[in-house]
Design a protein around this motif. Structure first.
Motif, PDB file in Angstrom:
ATOM      1  N   LYS A  12       0.826  -1.211   0.000  1.00  0.00           N
ATOM      2  CA  LYS A  12       0.000   0.000   0.000  1.00  0.00           C
ATOM      3  C   LYS A  12       0.859   1.259   0.000  1.00  0.00           C
ATOM      4  CE  LYS A  12      -3.702  -2.229   2.636  1.00  0.00           C
ATOM      5  NZ  LYS A  12      -4.401  -2.268   3.959  1.00  0.00           N
ATOM      6  N   GLN A  13       1.950   1.231   0.759  1.00  0.00           N
ATOM      7  CA  GLN A  13       2.767   2.423   0.912  1.00  0.00           C
ATOM      8  C   GLN A  13       3.588   2.732  -0.337  1.00  0.00           C
ATOM      9  OE1 GLN A  13       5.212   2.279   4.409  1.00  0.00           O
ATOM     10  NE2 GLN A  13       6.130   4.283   4.044  1.00  0.00           N
ATOM     11  N   PHE A  14       4.098   1.684  -0.989  1.00  0.00           N
ATOM     12  CA  PHE A  14       5.032   1.909  -2.096  1.00  0.00           C
ATOM     13  C   PHE A  14       4.505   1.449  -3.444  1.00  0.00           C
ATOM     14  CE2 PHE A  14       7.654   1.741   1.730  1.00  0.00           C
ATOM     15  CZ  PHE A  14       8.391   2.900   1.586  1.00  0.00           C
ATOM     16  N   GLY A  15       3.288   0.889  -3.480  1.00  0.00           N
ATOM     17  CA  GLY A  15       2.655   0.570  -4.746  1.00  0.00           C
ATOM     18  C   GLY A  15       3.327  -0.531  -5.527  1.00  0.00           C
ATOM     19  N   ARG A  16       3.932  -1.486  -4.844  1.00  0.00           N
ATOM     20  CA  ARG A  16       4.621  -2.587  -5.521  1.00  0.00           C
ATOM     21  C   ARG A  16       3.911  -3.892  -5.170  1.00  0.00           C
ATOM     22  NH1 ARG A  16       9.983  -2.178  -7.323  1.00  0.00           N
ATOM     23  NH2 ARG A  16      10.802  -4.156  -8.095  1.00  0.00           N
ATOM     24  N   PRO A  17       3.622  -4.757  -6.158  1.00  0.00           N
ATOM     25  CA  PRO A  17       2.922  -6.015  -5.871  1.00  0.00           C
ATOM     26  C   PRO A  17       3.672  -6.861  -4.849  1.00  0.00           C
ATOM     27  CG  PRO A  17       3.006  -5.615  -8.232  1.00  0.00           C
ATOM     28  CD  PRO A  17       3.883  -4.581  -7.596  1.00  0.00           C
ATOM     29  N   THR A  18       2.929  -7.556  -4.000  1.00  0.00           N
ATOM     30  CA  THR A  18       3.521  -8.335  -2.920  1.00  0.00           C
ATOM     31  C   THR A  18       4.556  -9.332  -3.427  1.00  0.00           C
ATOM     32  OG1 THR A  18       1.493  -8.104  -1.627  1.00  0.00           O
ATOM     33  CG2 THR A  18       2.989  -9.886  -0.994  1.00  0.00           C
TER      34      THR A  18
END
Length: 331
Positions: A12-18
């Protein structure tokens, strides 16, 4: 983030897929134990008493538990931290700090008067002393001789020494498990970190009969799942794997140490499964690494600290390149 491993929050914070993250925010062995698949009965039936007993005996051997001591298994160490505080409600508690924050939370919830202390006391007016050995996050260690002297001091007044040994598997000489049995000592062991199987949710409390009996009653029947029991028995019985893993993790820790120092980070603590560093612009390094998909730990109470878990061997090159670029960008 209060705890490591919170990839959903990082996403959520950095917009990168898990799936794109290299998670170094925890202290978990990156090479998990290669367990056999539990049989179908362990999934379809309630856990059986004989298999629970086999698990306890495997833990007794693996942790070198004193014959007079009792052991209870639990679905992870976290619940044992919470229940341990019920053993001495409304106690005066000293916690060697900084350390894992859930210890303080647990004792405060049980009405304890809690003080953070900077080192293990030799004498104290507290009812309970809590220490993690090795400590998280700074890797400090205390020898069993010193811990046992404090246990005797506390036990003479009906007090309790709680030793969290979540990271003790790499150096068994630190463990107080061989000294358990007499009143005044409770040792907590985490299975998932050293064996790289945090999702199994398995932990142990080791101590005097009265304390362990109360913990077992609070946990109730079938606290540990059948598959976790079978995996635990297999892994804890595999001494050669444990010995080889200690050597492997020591080598990986040395490799990580060299990378961190080569990029200008000061190493101030090492617990084998993680390394604590200091850097003037630690938060900026954290954010640069996060943008590269590498999650490490930062600490609100120590803004210059960064804690790095061990990557698996194939990921060292990625970390080294990302860290060098992060340092270059924030310099």
């Amino acid at each position: 983030m209060r705890h490591g491993g919170n990839l959903n929050e990082a996403q959520k914070q950095f917009g990168r897929p898990t799936a794109d993250w290299l998670d170094l925010s925890t202290g978990i062995n990156p090479i998990p134990y290669p367990f056999s698949s539990p049989d179908s009965f362990s999934w379809s039936r309630l856990p059986q008493a004989d298999r629970e007993g086999a698990l306890i005996e495997a833990a007794r051997r693996a942790y070198r538990v004193a014959p007079a001591a009792q052991i209870v298994s639990a679905p992870g160490t976290q619940i044992l931290i919470q229940l341990a505080a019920r053993l001495r409600p409304s106690a005066r508690v000293e916690i060697v700090s900084p350390t894992y924050s859930e210890h303080r939370t647990a004792w405060e919830l049980e009405g304890g008067e809690v003080w953070n202390v900077p080192d293990l006391p030799e004498r104290t007016n507290a009812d309970v002393v809590v220490v993690a050995n090795p400590n998280n996050p700074d890797g400090r260690r205390w020898p069993p001789l010193r811990l046992n002297a404090l246990r005797e001091h506390l036990a003479a007044r009906g007090g309790l020494l709680v030793v969290d040994e979540a990271f003790a598997d790499i150096d068994p000489s630190l463990s107080m498990a061989p000294h358990t049995g007499p009143p005044g000592l409770l040792v907590l062991r985490s299975f998932g970190k050293f064996y790289g199987l945090a999702g199994v949710r398995l932990g142990f409390a080791i101590g005097a009969d009265e304390d362990i009996s109360r913990l077992a009653a609070w946990l109730g029947p079938w606290a540990v799942s059948g598959p976790a029991i079978e995996i635990g028995i297999e892994a804890l019985s595999d001494g050669p794997w444990a010995d080889a893993t200690r050597a492997r993790l020591t080598a990986l820790s040395g490799q990580l140490d060299r990378i961190l120092r080569a990029n200008g980070l000061s190493v101030i603590g090492n617990a084998g499964l993680f390394i604590l560093t200091e850097y003037p612009r630690a938060r900026a390094i954290y954010e640069e690494l996060a943008r590269a998909g590498i999650l490490v730990r930062v600490f609100d109470y120590a803004p210059a600290w960064l804690r790095f878990g061990l990557p698996e061997p194939s990921q060292f090159e990625r970390l080294e390149a990302a860290l060098a670029e992060a340092v270059r960008r924030v310099a």
